[in-house]
Design a protein around this motif. Structure first.
Motif, PDB file in Angstrom:
ATOM      1  N   VAL A  14      -8.084   1.017  -4.461  1.00 57.82           N
ATOM      2  CA  VAL A  14      -8.061   2.473  -4.346  1.00 57.82           C
ATOM      3  C   VAL A  14      -8.978   2.930  -3.217  1.00 57.82           C
ATOM      4  O   VAL A  14     -10.131   2.500  -3.123  1.00 57.82           O
ATOM      5  CB  VAL A  14      -8.515   3.150  -5.660  1.00 57.82           C
ATOM      6  CG1 VAL A  14      -8.600   4.667  -5.476  1.00 57.82           C
ATOM      7  CG2 VAL A  14      -7.562   2.807  -6.796  1.00 57.82           C
ATOM      8  N   LEU A  39      -3.603   2.112  -3.414  1.00 58.32           N
ATOM      9  CA  LEU A  39      -3.385   3.527  -3.136  1.00 58.32           C
ATOM     10  C   LEU A  39      -4.394   4.000  -2.100  1.00 58.32           C
ATOM     11  O   LEU A  39      -5.593   3.797  -2.242  1.00 58.32           O
ATOM     12  CB  LEU A  39      -3.553   4.360  -4.411  1.00 58.32           C
ATOM     13  CG  LEU A  39      -2.617   4.062  -5.578  1.00 58.32           C
ATOM     14  CD1 LEU A  39      -2.923   5.017  -6.733  1.00 58.32           C
ATOM     15  CD2 LEU A  39      -1.155   4.182  -5.166  1.00 58.32           C
ATOM     16  N   GLU A  63       0.828  -1.193   0.000  1.00 59.21           N
ATOM     17  CA  GLU A  63       0.000   0.000   0.000  1.00 59.21           C
ATOM     18  C   GLU A  63       0.867   1.249   0.000  1.00 59.21           C
ATOM     19  O   GLU A  63       1.905   1.294   0.674  1.00 59.21           O
ATOM     20  CB  GLU A  63      -0.915   0.029   1.230  1.00 59.21           C
ATOM     21  CG  GLU A  63      -1.823   1.255   1.285  1.00 59.21           C
ATOM     22  CD  GLU A  63      -2.706   1.280   2.521  1.00 59.21           C
ATOM     23  OE1 GLU A  63      -3.910   1.016   2.393  1.00 59.21           O
ATOM     24  OE2 GLU A  63      -2.177   1.549   3.615  1.00 59.21           O
ATOM     25  N   SER A 100      -2.846   9.578 -10.427  1.00 62.73           N
ATOM     26  CA  SER A 100      -2.196   8.537  -9.619  1.00 62.73           C
ATOM     27  C   SER A 100      -2.961   7.230  -9.748  1.00 62.73           C
ATOM     28  O   SER A 100      -2.371   6.153  -9.878  1.00 62.73           O
ATOM     29  CB  SER A 100      -2.140   8.966  -8.146  1.00 62.73           C
ATOM     30  OG  SER A 100      -1.282  10.061  -7.969  1.00 62.73           O
ATOM     31  N   ILE A 138      -5.319   7.531  -0.653  1.00 63.35           N
ATOM     32  CA  ILE A 138      -5.066   8.950  -0.904  1.00 63.35           C
ATOM     33  C   ILE A 138      -5.909   9.805   0.026  1.00 63.35           C
ATOM     34  O   ILE A 138      -7.130   9.661   0.104  1.00 63.35           O
ATOM     35  CB  ILE A 138      -5.364   9.301  -2.373  1.00 63.35           C
ATOM     36  CG1 ILE A 138      -4.529   8.416  -3.311  1.00 63.35           C
ATOM     37  CG2 ILE A 138      -5.069  10.789  -2.629  1.00 63.35           C
ATOM     38  CD1 ILE A 138      -4.851   8.595  -4.785  1.00 63.35           C
ATOM     39  N   ARG A 168      -1.648   3.730 -11.461  1.00 64.51           N
ATOM     40  CA  ARG A 168      -1.393   2.852 -10.320  1.00 64.51           C
ATOM     41  C   ARG A 168      -0.671   1.584 -10.768  1.00 64.51           C
ATOM     42  O   ARG A 168      -1.132   0.877 -11.653  1.00 64.51           O
ATOM     43  CB  ARG A 168      -2.717   2.472  -9.656  1.00 64.51           C
ATOM     44  CG  ARG A 168      -2.560   1.552  -8.435  1.00 64.51           C
ATOM     45  CD  ARG A 168      -3.916   1.114  -7.903  1.00 64.51           C
ATOM     46  NE  ARG A 168      -4.666   0.332  -8.884  1.00 64.51           N
ATOM     47  CZ  ARG A 168      -4.484  -0.975  -9.090  1.00 64.51           C
ATOM     48  NH1 ARG A 168      -3.581  -1.645  -8.387  1.00 64.51           N
ATOM     49  NH2 ARG A 168      -5.202  -1.612 -10.001  1.00 64.51           N
TER      50      ARG A 168
END
Length: 241
Positions: free
Chosen positions: A125, A80, A53, A70, A82, A74
């Protein structure tokens, strides 16, 4: 807000409040990829984060280019997470109708969710938008891998470029973490330098230089700030002056 078409064909906005655009004339896509996403992900890969991660702090969310590109870039098998503060909640709510580049259609469901709920999550995500003061939001974070320092410029938004602010960033950035920013201003680099960051710039020739900072050594062109200090004073922006 006023729509502005940039050199790479992407659209940005100009803020009436700050009298600045969210991106340079070089292009929202080009600037985001080459000043933030590409160098940050390169550091993450060398730090061995691929396969796990990556925690990203996107200061500030704005039109979401840093976050969304992003996601579009990925690496496989990387999750990710964020985090992004944004003072203008109305702007975030409007983004489901913003004219993004064609490739953003792949993540239209993510854009819609972020715009409506300030949140999105799937297997790989997770995006959390905080509507409010970025400085207060920092108190909730720790062990961040990447910071996209992309606030409006120091001359109009000094509270997000001060020595004290970067001290808070240092506390939440892990020792192998990286900060990327478009700014090359001496007070910005000086604050980072005084806090012990190593300073670098981008290796790409297709865009104006920015600044990359990390407590660890990186494989980017290094900025000799000691040499810089022989020619100029190391001034920093303070919260109270």
């Amino acid at each position: 807000m006023h729509f502005v078409r940039t050199k790479d064909g992407s659209y940005t906005l100009k803020s009436d409040k700050y009298n600045e655009c969210y991106h340079s004339s070089e292009g929202a896509i080009v600037e985001t990829l080459y000043k933030h996403v590409y160098p940050a992900f390169e550091v993450a890969e060398k730090n061995g984060y691929f396969g796990g991660e990556i925690k990203i702090l996107d200061i500030c969310f704005g039109l979401g280019y840093n976050t969304f590109l992003s996601v579009l870039n990925r690496p496989e098998n990387v999750k990710l997470h964020i985090f992004s503060p944004e003072m203008d909640a109305a702007l975030v709510k409007s983004l489901k109708n913003f004219v993004y580049p064609e490739e953003f259609k792949k993540i239209s469901h993510i854009i819609k969710s972020v715009s409506e709920n300030f949140y999105y999550e799937d297997e790989f995500v997770k995006i959390e938008i905080f509507a409010g003061d970025a400085r207060k939001y920092l108190e909730k974070l720790k062990n961040v891998d990447i910071v996209y320092q992309d606030a409006f410029s120091p001359k109009v938004n000094r509270e997000l470029w001060s020595m004290e602010y970067f001290g808070e960033i240092k506390k939440i950035l892990n020792k192998k973490g990286v900060l990327t920013t478009y700014s090359v201003a001496t007070p910005v680099r000086c604050a980072l330098y005084k806090l012990g960051f190593n300073l670098y710039t981008h290796p790409y020739d297709n865009i104006r230089k920015g600044t990359i900072a990390s407590m660890s050594s990186l494989d980017f062109p290094e900025i000799d700030f000691e040499e810089k200090l022989k020619r100029t004073k190391c001034r920093v922006i303070k919260d109270k002056e």
